[in-house]
Design an enzyme around this catalytic site. Structure first.
Site, PDB file in Angstrom:
ATOM      1  CG  HIS A  45       0.119   6.003  -0.621  1.00 31.82           C
ATOM      2  ND1 HIS A  45      -0.990   6.598  -1.195  1.00 31.82           N
ATOM      3  CD2 HIS A  45      -0.296   5.510   0.572  1.00 31.82           C
ATOM      4  CE1 HIS A  45      -2.031   6.467  -0.383  1.00 31.82           C
ATOM      5  NE2 HIS A  45      -1.642   5.794   0.685  1.00 31.82           N
ATOM      6  CG  HIS A  63      -1.728   1.214   1.422  1.00 31.55           C
ATOM      7  ND1 HIS A  63      -3.016   1.327   0.955  1.00 31.55           N
ATOM      8  CD2 HIS A  63      -1.443   2.397   2.030  1.00 31.55           C
ATOM      9  CE1 HIS A  63      -3.489   2.520   1.264  1.00 31.55           C
ATOM     10  NE2 HIS A  63      -2.556   3.185   1.927  1.00 31.55           N
ATOM     11  CD  GLU A  64       1.888   3.404   3.684  1.00 27.94           C
ATOM     12  OE1 GLU A  64       2.087   4.498   3.109  1.00 27.94           O
ATOM     13  OE2 GLU A  64       0.893   3.206   4.404  1.00 27.94           O
ATOM     14  CD  GLU A 111      -4.897   6.339   2.233  1.00 31.37           C
ATOM     15  OE1 GLU A 111      -4.678   5.123   2.440  1.00 31.37           O
ATOM     16  OE2 GLU A 111      -4.016   7.202   2.298  1.00 31.37           O
TER      17      GLU A 111
END
EC number: 3.4.24.-
Length: 286
Positions: A142, A138-139, A219
């Site tokens: 980003h 997820h990071e 997100e």
């Protein structure tokens, strides 16, 4: 220490913006000059914050960057980020750990190739490897999506709107008062500044709603990216674990929007992160 860093950063932003305005000879008495003033402070503050974001995150959160892994857990963490970064087509971010019982992680940095991915000690030692892989993916997503720069641009636009609109409306109020005042002096300097301050606050609330909306969108996109990098099941498992873990809140306000698990709010439109239930449902439906 955190308060000192925040004040020092804001003072630096004001100093740099003031120097730029002086060099450009900006005249704020005209609409064009006021717009330039608003843009310099609005975008200048946003981009300066982006430029020092990684340094600020390290200092604020007490991040320990892993240069040489001390054990197998840290070695696995670095290797996992390296593998996912290669899959995402970005340079290897710095990997760090910060001390907190909270299950959380964040990514920041001025660009895709100069990023930092940090995880809390609570997350690293309180989640399974599959769950952590989902969080890391997820990071990394980003970073690969360029979310830090995108949100900086959005923040710059809304900052400019707030600064410009507050002063335009305050000017209109001042002119109205002057036209109805026998002496025609208007609000006076202190009253005018008070009106500007109140309008900055009101327009700032509207601006925060807009920024939060775009933050929630990013997100969902990062969750989708994580599902591609680590697998949908691992990302869903990570979100499920975050939902069961301790409530978020250890991060200071200026950092909470960067975390995978954002702060709760009575109104969803004020939240930087969608509710975990909605994120899980979106992944399952994809």
């Amino acid at each position: 220490m955190r308060i000192f860093l925040l004040i020092a950063t804001n003072m630096a932003i004001l100093l740099v913006a003031s120097i730029v305005m002086s060099l450009l000879g900006v005249n704020t008495s005209t609409m064009g000059g006021l717009l330039v003033f608003a843009a310099i402070f609005g975008f200048g503050g946003a981009f300066l914050s982006l430029a020092i974001s990684k340094w600020m995150a390290k200092k604020t959160m007490g991040c320990e960057v892993i240069t040489t892994p001390r054990d197998n857990t840290e070695r696995w963490l670095v290797e996992t980020v390296a593998r996912q970064a290669e899959q995402a087509g970005i340079k290897m971010p710095e990997v760090a750990i910060y001390q907190s019982e909270e299950l959380n992680a964040f990514a920041t940095g001025p660009s895709k190739d100069k990023a930092l991915v940090a995880v809390s000690s609570g997350l690293l030692y309180g989640m399974s490897q599959d769950e952590i892989e989902g969080v890391l993916a997820h990071e990394v997503s980003h970073v690969a999506n360029g979310d830090m720069v995108t949100l900086t641009l959005i923040q710059g636009v809304v900052n400019t709107f707030v600064i410009f609109a507050a002063r335009v409306v305050a000017g209109i109020i001042n002119n109205f008062v002057a036209s109805n005042d026998e002496e025609g002096e208007g609000l006076g300097m202190f009253a005018y500044m008070g009106v500007v301050f109140v309008l900055d606050m009101l327009f700032g609330i509207l601006a925060s709603i807009i920024v939060a909306y775009f933050s929630r969108i990013r997100e969902f996109k990062a969750d989708e990216g994580a599902a591609k990098l680590a697998g949908k099941d691992k990302m869903i498992a990570a979100l499920e674990r975050l939902r069961q873990g301790p409530a978020s809140g250890a991060m200071p306000a200026q950092m909470s929007a960067l975390g995978i698990n954002g702060k709760k709010s009575m109104l969803e439109l004020m939240m930087s992160h969608p509710p975990l239930e909605k994120r899980i449902a979106a992944l399952r439906a994809s």
